[in-house]
Design an enzyme around this catalytic site. Structure first.
Site, mmCIF file in Angstrom:
data_model
loop_
_atom_site.group_PDB
_atom_site.id
_atom_site.type_symbol
_atom_site.label_atom_id
_atom_site.label_comp_id
_atom_site.label_asym_id
_atom_site.label_seq_id
_atom_site.Cartn_x
_atom_site.Cartn_y
_atom_site.Cartn_z
ATOM 1 N N GLU A 1 0.900 -1.356 0.593
ATOM 2 C CA GLU A 1 -0.469 -0.159 0.018
ATOM 3 C C GLU A 1 0.598 1.396 0.315
ATOM 4 O O GLU A 1 0.560 2.385 -0.494
ATOM 5 C CB GLU A 1 -0.890 -0.367 1.519
ATOM 6 C CG GLU A 1 -2.059 -1.177 0.990
ATOM 7 C CD GLU A 1 -2.473 -0.496 0.088
ATOM 8 O OE1 GLU A 1 -3.607 0.393 -0.675
ATOM 9 O OE2 GLU A 1 -3.592 -1.667 -0.595
ATOM 10 N N TYR B 1 -6.779 6.753 4.636
ATOM 11 C CA TYR B 1 -7.121 5.631 3.087
ATOM 12 C C TYR B 1 -6.095 3.979 3.809
ATOM 13 O O TYR B 1 -6.481 3.134 3.517
ATOM 14 C CB TYR B 1 -6.708 5.567 1.452
ATOM 15 C CG TYR B 1 -6.476 4.737 0.439
ATOM 16 C CD1 TYR B 1 -7.130 3.880 0.402
ATOM 17 C CD2 TYR B 1 -4.298 4.109 0.554
ATOM 18 C CE1 TYR B 1 -6.674 2.974 -0.473
ATOM 19 C CE2 TYR B 1 -4.754 3.313 0.069
ATOM 20 C CZ TYR B 1 -5.635 2.720 -0.724
ATOM 21 O OH TYR B 1 -5.363 1.220 -1.464
ATOM 22 N N ASP C 1 -9.658 4.529 -2.744
ATOM 23 C CA ASP C 1 -8.574 5.270 -3.562
ATOM 24 C C ASP C 1 -8.904 5.852 -4.644
ATOM 25 O O ASP C 1 -9.899 5.590 -5.871
ATOM 26 C CB ASP C 1 -7.551 3.814 -3.748
ATOM 27 C CG ASP C 1 -7.481 3.364 -5.354
ATOM 28 O OD1 ASP C 1 -8.901 3.035 -5.825
ATOM 29 O OD2 ASP C 1 -6.894 3.012 -5.771
#
Length: 300
Positions: free
Chosen positions: A45, A128, A146
């Site tokens: 990520e 996020y 995203d």
């Protein structure tokens, strides 16, 4: 229709086709495999922010082979994280990941925490990334927004071509409304919508013939109206401070010993921009100045 328009399609009617499509078409990516664990998900990520999968894959594989657990990275110098980051871009992400690894080692015994609040409290992790790790690594129910997911929701549910430049409260509300109730299914939905945006509902040249929800897509049904919002931000690189920073860091990554100023001066002709870029790298903690005009990647 506007970005604040709520979906008229029952969420349940979207879940089954999108998740079914994902089961058949999802890419076999290393961070999706069970052996990746939560640390592998977290590393991916960080690396995938503003960087395409094909560039991330080789760096990810080398990274997790060298540092298979957070404690392994935490025990190494932050400059080694910057060195291993290579040319992925936005190298401050390497320092943030190193800082997160240190915090995980100190606060959580070396295991990536599963609670969303604990993830959010780690340095370098925003909403996020916390939601993505909780969802993808631990199968929890979180809205994971995203760029790809936001684009899918903008088109399918609100009938516009592109989402706003920055995530809005209306988008977060819509994402929560579209979440399946069951944790496992919600986590699958998060991964599936992200993949759909990456492979089919792309920013350009979208392929509606391959989309499992094309028949319900508000944007397609409206005739695909052109984007009416603020101009979309484009990314430039050539001639920018980012390019200069990248060249300076490349010299330092390739060097085993501290680098003299003259070696850095050779990579960019314009002295004012070069000095500004170097000062920025020092201020960001990516470069450590030493005596006699020498520089190195940070050791602490």
């Amino acid at each position: 229709m506007t970005a604040t328009t709520s979906t008229q399609t029952p969420p349940d009617s979207l879940h089954t086709p999108v998740i079914g499509w994902f089961e058949q078409h999802a890419r076999d990516l290393p961070w999706r495999r069970p052996e990746a664990g939560a640390w592998g998900v977290m590393v991916s990520e960080f690396m995938l922010q503003q960087t395409p999968v094909n560039r991330v894959l080789p760096v990810y594989e080398q990274w997790v082979a060298r540092w298979p657990r957070p404690a392994d990275l935490a025990a190494d110098a932050p400059g080694e994280a910057v060195r291993a980051w290579g040319r992925l871009g936005y190298p401050r992400r390497a320092l943030r990941l190193h800082g997160a690894a240190q915090a995980i080692t100190e606060r959580h015994g070396g295991d990536v925490p599963s609670e969303h609040g604990q993830l959010l409290a780690l340095p370098g992790i925003g909403e996020y990334t916390a939601a993505a790790v909780a969802s993808f690594a631990y199968g929890q129910r979180h809205a994971v927004l995203d760029t790809n997911v936001r684009r899918v929701f903008a088109r399918a549910s609100t009938g516009i071509q592109y989402p706003p430049n920055a995530t809005t409260a209306a988008e977060r509300k819509l994402a929560r409304a579209l979440l399946p109730e069951e944790d496992e299914r919600a986590a699958r939905w998060a991964a599936a919508t992200m993949e759909l945006g990456a492979l089919v509902c792309t920013a350009k040249n979208e392929d509606c013939t391959r989309c499992p929800i094309a028949g319900q897509c508000a944007w397609r049904l409206a005739g695909k109206p052109a984007h009416q919002g603020p101009p979309r931000r484009g990314q430039t690189y050539a001639g920018t401070d980012r390019q200069v920073r990248g060249r300076l860091l490349a010299v330092l990554r390739d060097a085993i010993t501290p680098v003299p100023q003259s070696a850095l001066d050779a990579v960019w002709d314009e002295p004012v921009q070069r000095a500004r870029a170097l000062d920025g790298l020092v201020a960001d903690g990516l470069v450590e100045p030493l005596a006699n005009g020498r520089y190195r990647l940070p050791l602490t």
